[in-house]
Design a protein around this motif. Structure first.
Motif, PDB file in Angstrom:
ATOM      1  N   ARG A 143       0.784  -1.376   0.002  1.00  9.97           N
ATOM      2  CA  ARG A 143      -0.122  -0.114   0.043  1.00  9.97           C
ATOM      3  C   ARG A 143       0.922   1.161  -0.043  1.00  9.97           C
ATOM      4  O   ARG A 143       0.509   2.441  -0.169  1.00  9.97           O
ATOM      5  CB  ARG A 143      -0.802   0.096   1.203  1.00  9.97           C
ATOM      6  CG  ARG A 143      -2.423  -0.875   0.977  1.00  9.97           C
ATOM      7  CD  ARG A 143      -3.033  -0.529   0.153  1.00  9.97           C
ATOM      8  NE  ARG A 143      -3.762   0.863   0.247  1.00  9.97           N
ATOM      9  CZ  ARG A 143      -4.724   1.243   0.352  1.00  9.97           C
ATOM     10  NH1 ARG A 143      -5.526   0.223   1.033  1.00  9.97           N
ATOM     11  NH2 ARG A 143      -5.167   2.499   0.343  1.00  9.97           N
ATOM     12  N   HIS A 193     -15.905   1.522   4.713  1.00 11.25           N
ATOM     13  CA  HIS A 193     -14.695   1.406   5.676  1.00 11.25           C
ATOM     14  C   HIS A 193     -14.481   3.072   6.290  1.00 11.25           C
ATOM     15  O   HIS A 193     -13.261   3.254   6.677  1.00 11.25           O
ATOM     16  CB  HIS A 193     -13.416   0.966   4.979  1.00 11.25           C
ATOM     17  CG  HIS A 193     -13.647  -0.271   4.319  1.00 11.25           C
ATOM     18  ND1 HIS A 193     -13.543  -0.629   3.044  1.00 11.25           N
ATOM     19  CD2 HIS A 193     -13.745  -1.500   4.890  1.00 11.25           C
ATOM     20  CE1 HIS A 193     -13.777  -1.952   2.848  1.00 11.25           C
ATOM     21  NE2 HIS A 193     -14.131  -2.508   4.226  1.00 11.25           N
ATOM     22  N   GLU A 215     -13.133  -1.280  -2.748  1.00 10.61           N
ATOM     23  CA  GLU A 215     -12.098  -1.287  -1.760  1.00 10.61           C
ATOM     24  C   GLU A 215     -12.158  -2.971  -1.164  1.00 10.61           C
ATOM     25  O   GLU A 215     -13.446  -3.218  -0.405  1.00 10.61           O
ATOM     26  CB  GLU A 215     -12.023  -0.497  -0.680  1.00 10.61           C
ATOM     27  CG  GLU A 215     -10.717  -0.644  -0.007  1.00 10.61           C
ATOM     28  CD  GLU A 215     -10.401   0.476   1.034  1.00 10.61           C
ATOM     29  OE1 GLU A 215      -9.444   1.147   0.836  1.00 10.61           O
ATOM     30  OE2 GLU A 215     -11.257   0.965   1.699  1.00 10.61           O
ATOM     31  N   ALA A 216     -11.499  -4.000  -1.235  1.00  7.89           N
ATOM     32  CA  ALA A 216     -11.583  -5.162  -0.516  1.00  7.89           C
ATOM     33  C   ALA A 216     -12.844  -5.814  -1.013  1.00  7.89           C
ATOM     34  O   ALA A 216     -13.274  -5.828  -2.250  1.00  7.89           O
ATOM     35  CB  ALA A 216     -11.364  -5.317   0.829  1.00  7.89           C
ATOM     36  N   ASP A 231      -4.274   6.159   0.682  1.00  7.27           N
ATOM     37  CA  ASP A 231      -3.924   5.982   1.958  1.00  7.27           C
ATOM     38  C   ASP A 231      -2.721   7.045   2.462  1.00  7.27           C
ATOM     39  O   ASP A 231      -1.863   6.783   3.104  1.00  7.27           O
ATOM     40  CB  ASP A 231      -3.393   4.410   2.416  1.00  7.27           C
ATOM     41  CG  ASP A 231      -3.445   4.247   3.591  1.00  7.27           C
ATOM     42  OD1 ASP A 231      -4.360   4.711   4.472  1.00  7.27           O
ATOM     43  OD2 ASP A 231      -2.715   3.542   4.243  1.00  7.27           O
ATOM     44  N   PHE A 278      -6.226   1.024  -3.220  1.00  6.47           N
ATOM     45  CA  PHE A 278      -6.074  -0.687  -3.039  1.00  6.47           C
ATOM     46  C   PHE A 278      -6.292  -1.297  -4.258  1.00  6.47           C
ATOM     47  O   PHE A 278      -6.874  -1.048  -5.140  1.00  6.47           O
ATOM     48  CB  PHE A 278      -7.532  -0.820  -2.000  1.00  6.47           C
ATOM     49  CG  PHE A 278      -7.427  -2.248  -1.508  1.00  6.47           C
ATOM     50  CD1 PHE A 278      -6.779  -2.785  -0.709  1.00  6.47           C
ATOM     51  CD2 PHE A 278      -8.181  -3.139  -2.420  1.00  6.47           C
ATOM     52  CE1 PHE A 278      -6.869  -3.990  -0.400  1.00  6.47           C
ATOM     53  CE2 PHE A 278      -8.346  -4.765  -2.224  1.00  6.47           C
ATOM     54  CZ  PHE A 278      -7.568  -4.861  -1.021  1.00  6.47           C
ATOM     55  N   THR A 303      -7.666  -6.834   6.016  1.00  6.43           N
ATOM     56  CA  THR A 303      -7.632  -5.791   7.039  1.00  6.43           C
ATOM     57  C   THR A 303      -7.570  -4.372   6.059  1.00  6.43           C
ATOM     58  O   THR A 303      -6.567  -4.140   5.867  1.00  6.43           O
ATOM     59  CB  THR A 303      -6.391  -5.771   7.989  1.00  6.43           C
ATOM     60  OG1 THR A 303      -6.740  -7.159   8.678  1.00  6.43           O
ATOM     61  CG2 THR A 303      -6.527  -4.803   9.122  1.00  6.43           C
ATOM     62  N   VAL A 304      -8.527  -3.513   6.269  1.00  5.04           N
ATOM     63  CA  VAL A 304      -8.622  -2.332   5.454  1.00  5.04           C
ATOM     64  C   VAL A 304      -8.630  -1.177   6.526  1.00  5.04           C
ATOM     65  O   VAL A 304      -9.443  -1.420   7.534  1.00  5.04           O
ATOM     66  CB  VAL A 304      -9.723  -2.304   4.692  1.00  5.04           C
ATOM     67  CG1 VAL A 304      -9.773  -0.904   3.775  1.00  5.04           C
ATOM     68  CG2 VAL A 304      -9.771  -3.436   3.652  1.00  5.04           C
TER      69      VAL A 304
END
Length: 449
Positions: free
Chosen positions: A10, A373, A365-366, A299, A25, A40-41
């Protein structure tokens, strides 16, 4: 620089002359043995402040729970109702005078995220409290390039009096890193963009931006080789995600560039509008919302605050046929014509909030999306602008908090429940729990059934 898939994380960035472009992501970053549902986000928080309260009769849903109705002001959330929790009944007691006399607007900004009674002074001896965003930022410092991102549409002043003996520092800031230290906000989308994607010192970033402008180059032109190599190493889904991300960055960059060419006018304020800042207020808000989305997506930070206007702002809203100043209108005295204009201003602000929420929700995302999130808190620390009261505040909470919030409801809390109880609950979900915050009496329950 040659990027190899085995070294992707990341924190991997695409680099070029004066450019540092972090990646969104991507499933290809995860070990093949890890399912998307097990990833795990990180969780994110943002806080949006609006001044002068709202017209509550056109804000408050009549029905509680799921499927709540959407009064006129909240109607822009029609497509997002399942993602937004309306919270009624929260109170900021320290926004009240408590013996300090007038100055409700300045107190409303300073108390919004601190829950602390500000010292009444228009000198340098300001004192408030550490804000909820900075509690989280200090606990997670080093996890991202920027501990937090502070934004606003109106510039602030750190000195002088702005409201009945209160320093302008109170009216202009909602983020405080220490009792006497407000965290200044950036109002120019161009500078925020440079900060997110530039390399080196702020001076280096300014020079590189001028060079790109002179060469008529995009930030993407300087990372094109890295991006091409990376695309060749990704799966089809991630190739599409990266392409959409790069196109999104370029589109935001183009919009900022267009503002550079606008003749700068200011009909409402006595300061010049800087280059990189749109004349159009809605576009200004949305560009800064885009900065939050890009910062969360890459991020660069997980925490942001955004003042859509300073406390007590008397900005006019000619673009929605409300030429009068907001603050003046908020002293409506029960006048129905003023009520109608205030609710249009309130609806305009909610419309911009909806824009941010939709953008976050649109980014996968994920096993979910960026909004799933996140926790995005929107509101004011004044309820009715005419009464200047601080109970039953207008508060919205969007997002799923990583599966910890049962969104899509109208929740009525007990009268006089501290707003800081909500902040404690958000800090718990963010992974930075505290024993108390401001005037809290415990973490707010009822966010998850």
């Amino acid at each position: 620089m040659t990027i190899q898939i085995s070294r992707l994380t990341r924190r991997t960035v695409l680099r070029g002359l004066g450019v540092s472009l972090a990646l969104p992501f991507l499933e290809s970053i995860m070990p093949r043995s890890v399912a998307a549902s097990a990833v795990t986000v990180p969780r994110r928080m943002a806080f949006l402040f609006v001044p002068n309260g709202v017209h509550l009769p056109d804000w408050t849903p009549k029905r509680l729970g799921y499927g709540y109705d959407l009064p006129h002001i909240l109607s822009p959330l029609s497509r997002l109702r399942d993602d937004v929790t309306v919270l009624s009944g929260l109170t900021h007691d320290k926004g009240r005078s408590n013996g300090d006399g007038p100055g409700d607007h300045a107190r409303s900004a300073s108390v919004f995220l601190t829950g602390a009674q500000p010292r009444k002074t228009d000198g340098s001896d300001i004192r408030s409290g550490v804000s909820v965003d900075q509690v989280a930022a200090q606990a997670t410092r080093g996890a991202t390039r920027f501990a937090s991102l502070e934004l606003g549409c109106e510039p602030g002043r750190g000195a002088g009096g702005c409201d009945s003996g209160y320093s302008c520092a109170y009216s202009s800031n909602v983020s405080w890193s220490a009792e006497s230290t407000p965290v200044g906000k950036e109002t120019n989308p161009k500078f925020v963009f440079q900060r997110l994607f530039g390399d080196g010192t702020p001076l280096d970033q300014d020079k590189d931006a001028l060079r790109r402008h002179a060469l008529k180059k995009s930030v993407l032109d300087f990372v094109a080789d890295d991006a091409k190599r990376l695309q060749n190493q990704l799966g089809r889904n991630d190739q599409q995600k990266l392409d959409e991300f790069l196109n999104g960055v370029r589109e935001v960059e183009r919009r900022i560039e267009r503002t550079d060419d606008e003749p700068k006018v200011s009909v409402d304020f006595d300061y010049p509008i800087p280059r990189g800042t749109p004349n159009d207020y809605a576009e200004h808000i949305r560009l800064l919302c885009d900065m939050i989305v890009l910062a969360f997506q890459t991020d660069r930070t997980r925490i942001s605050t955004f003042m859509l206007a300073n406390a007590g702002s008397n900005r006019s809203y000619r673009h929605i046929d409300v030429p009068e100043g907001h603050h003046n209108l908020s002293h409506h005295g029960g006048d129905a014509a003023k009520h109608a204009k205030i609710r249009e201003i309130n609806r305009f602000h909610v419309n911009q909030f909806a824009y941010l929420i939709e953008k976050l929700k649109s980014i996968p995302e994920a096993d979910g999306n960026l909004l799933d999130h996140s926790m995005i808190c929107y509101g004011s620390a004044i309820s009715d602008g005419n009464r200047h009261n601080n109970e039953n505040l207008p508060v919205l909470l969007a997002g799923g908090g990583g599966g910890t919030i049962d969104a899509g409801r109208h929740v009525q809390v007990a009268p006089e429940t501290p707003m800081c109880n909500l902040f404690m609950a958000m800090l718990d979900r963010f992974g930075t729990p505290v024993d108390f915050f401001g005037d809290s009496t415990g973490a707010l329950s009822g966010l998850q059934i």
